[in-house]
Design a protein around this motif. Structure first.
Motif, mmCIF file in Angstrom:
data_model
loop_
_atom_site.group_PDB
_atom_site.id
_atom_site.type_symbol
_atom_site.label_atom_id
_atom_site.label_comp_id
_atom_site.label_asym_id
_atom_site.label_seq_id
_atom_site.Cartn_x
_atom_site.Cartn_y
_atom_site.Cartn_z
ATOM 1 N N CYS A 268 -65.281 -30.536 -30.704
ATOM 2 C CA CYS A 268 -66.659 -30.024 -30.762
ATOM 3 C C CYS A 268 -66.947 -29.352 -32.102
ATOM 4 O O CYS A 268 -68.002 -29.560 -32.695
ATOM 5 C CB CYS A 268 -66.915 -29.056 -29.612
ATOM 6 S SG CYS A 268 -66.919 -29.885 -28.011
ATOM 7 N N VAL B 89 -69.288 -21.095 -31.896
ATOM 8 C CA VAL B 89 -68.638 -20.874 -30.594
ATOM 9 C C VAL B 89 -67.441 -21.810 -30.405
ATOM 10 O O VAL B 89 -66.378 -21.384 -29.937
ATOM 11 C CB VAL B 89 -69.619 -20.986 -29.396
ATOM 12 C CG1 VAL B 89 -70.675 -19.905 -29.451
ATOM 13 C CG2 VAL B 89 -70.260 -22.336 -29.287
ATOM 14 N N PHE C 20 -71.644 -29.274 -27.181
ATOM 15 C CA PHE C 20 -70.690 -28.633 -28.104
ATOM 16 C C PHE C 20 -70.629 -27.121 -27.914
ATOM 17 O O PHE C 20 -69.582 -26.509 -28.086
ATOM 18 C CB PHE C 20 -71.047 -28.932 -29.564
ATOM 19 C CG PHE C 20 -71.011 -30.393 -29.892
ATOM 20 C CD1 PHE C 20 -69.985 -31.201 -29.423
ATOM 21 C CD2 PHE C 20 -72.011 -30.970 -30.655
ATOM 22 C CE1 PHE C 20 -69.948 -32.552 -29.712
ATOM 23 C CE2 PHE C 20 -71.986 -32.322 -30.946
ATOM 24 C CZ PHE C 20 -70.954 -33.112 -30.466
ATOM 25 N N SER C 21 -71.788 -26.529 -27.573
ATOM 26 C CA SER C 21 -71.784 -25.070 -27.474
ATOM 27 C C SER C 21 -71.357 -24.579 -26.092
ATOM 28 O O SER C 21 -71.121 -23.393 -25.918
ATOM 29 C CB SER C 21 -73.140 -24.495 -27.874
ATOM 30 O OG SER C 21 -74.149 -25.137 -27.172
ATOM 31 N N ILE D 266 -69.134 -26.816 -23.611
ATOM 32 C CA ILE D 266 -67.778 -27.358 -23.431
ATOM 33 C C ILE D 266 -66.857 -26.877 -24.556
ATOM 34 O O ILE D 266 -65.705 -26.511 -24.336
ATOM 35 C CB ILE D 266 -67.811 -28.912 -23.419
ATOM 36 C CG1 ILE D 266 -68.701 -29.421 -22.298
ATOM 37 C CG2 ILE D 266 -66.418 -29.506 -23.340
ATOM 38 C CD1 ILE D 266 -68.214 -29.142 -20.904
ATOM 39 N N GLY D 267 -67.424 -26.855 -25.785
ATOM 40 C CA GLY D 267 -66.619 -26.462 -26.943
ATOM 41 C C GLY D 267 -66.209 -24.999 -26.927
ATOM 42 O O GLY D 267 -65.267 -24.606 -27.607
ATOM 43 N N ALA D 268 -66.968 -24.197 -26.162
ATOM 44 C CA ALA D 268 -66.666 -22.761 -26.142
ATOM 45 C C ALA D 268 -65.532 -22.438 -25.166
ATOM 46 O O ALA D 268 -65.002 -21.335 -25.170
ATOM 47 C CB ALA D 268 -67.920 -21.994 -25.745
ATOM 48 N N LEU D 269 -65.172 -23.423 -24.325
ATOM 49 C CA LEU D 269 -64.117 -23.180 -23.334
ATOM 50 C C LEU D 269 -62.758 -23.171 -24.015
ATOM 51 O O LEU D 269 -62.456 -24.042 -24.826
ATOM 52 C CB LEU D 269 -64.131 -24.270 -22.253
ATOM 53 C CG LEU D 269 -65.416 -24.395 -21.450
ATOM 54 C CD1 LEU D 269 -65.327 -25.587 -20.510
ATOM 55 C CD2 LEU D 269 -65.696 -23.115 -20.682
#
Lengths: 229, 39
Positions: free
Chosen positions: A62, A153, B31-32, B34-37
């Motif tokens: 990501c 993030v 992205f914001s 799933i990507g933050a997990l």
């Protein structure tokens, strides 16, 4: 003179569809090669490999996508904004000297100067026209901010995963926002965009591509500004 | 060209516009979130 030929979905939207298709192909390639590279590193570190789905839902994937998106949207955002206020003499992408700024309502066909085929919000006047007058920068800016936040993030999560593997302390938001990692990821993308845009603005003064609207006509003089072929 | 015909003419461009905007918004949300997990 031939009028525009219309009617076919593919032909009418060739440019957008071509770039959409190569975007999907490139992102698929990025996913596969990124997955392989990620697993190579996992093996080298003596850690378990992950599935493709695991990689696609990882912070690492990501952040890699988001950091490239933000820089591209910043590039176009700045180009649209800068070409309102600055000129490059001789460039097909530039306005003539003397027309810097947002120009008159007449030049821009706004309000009472709109014609029958103008978009409704150009005719409306007031806040709707102000909003529509800046809608390209607003949308490009929103995508830039959104993808930069996504980079922040996802980048924090990816960075902290690595920190934990190395038995180091994870960072919080504030620490990551001011970290060398975040700004290195950001600036390494920005520098290439700014170089490409700056060089394109000046290259197009003296170089030509026959048939491209990004270029002046081949036989046009170098001095001429704002003419596209 | 009548106004109604012109709107119909731009229909395919509006579809492509919507596809791009939808793709970008979906990507940013993905992205914001799933990507933050963190695993």
């Amino acid at each position: 003179m031939r009028g525009p030929r219309r009617g076919s979905f593919l032909r009418d939207n060739g440019l957008s569809l071509f770039f959409g298709a190569i975007f999907l192909a490139a992102v698929a390639g990025q996913a596969l090669t990124g997955w392989a590279a990620y697993n190579n590193e996992q093996i080298a570190d003596g850690l378990a490999t992950i599935s493709l789905l695991g990689y696609l839902t990882s912070a690492s994937f990501c952040v890699d996508v988001a950091e490239n998106w933000q820089s591209e949207y910043l590039q176009f955002l700045l180009y649209v904004w800068a070409t309102v206020w600055l000129v490059q003499r001789g460039s097909p992408e530039s306005k003539e000297q003397g027309s810097e700024g947002t120009e008159s309502e007449e030049d821009q066909k706004i309000g009472s100067h709109a014609d029958a085929s103008s978009p409704a919000w150009a005719k409306a006047g007031g806040p709707r026209t102000r909003l529509f007058s800046n809608s390209l920068i607003i949308v490009m800016g929103a995508i830039f901010i959104g993808s930069w936040l996504a980079q922040l993030v996802a980048g924090l999560a990816a960075y902290n995963e690595e920190q934990l593997v190395q038995l180091q302390d994870p960072l919080d938001w504030g620490q990551y926002l001011w970290s060398a990692e975040f700004w290195n990821r950001t600036l390494q993308n920005w520098q290439s965009e700014f170089l490409a845009v700056g060089s394109m603005a000046i290259f197009a003064v003296f170089l030509r591509q026959r048939g491209s609207p990004e270029s002046k006509p081949v036989g046009e003089e170098h001095e001429k500004t704002g003419v596209t072929g | 060209m009548t106004a109604r015909f012109r709107v119909a003419e731009m229909k395919s461009q509006r579809i492509v516009f919507g596809l791009y905007l939808g793709l970008i918004v979906a990507g940013l949300v993905y992205f914001s979130t799933i990507g933050a997990l963190q695993r």
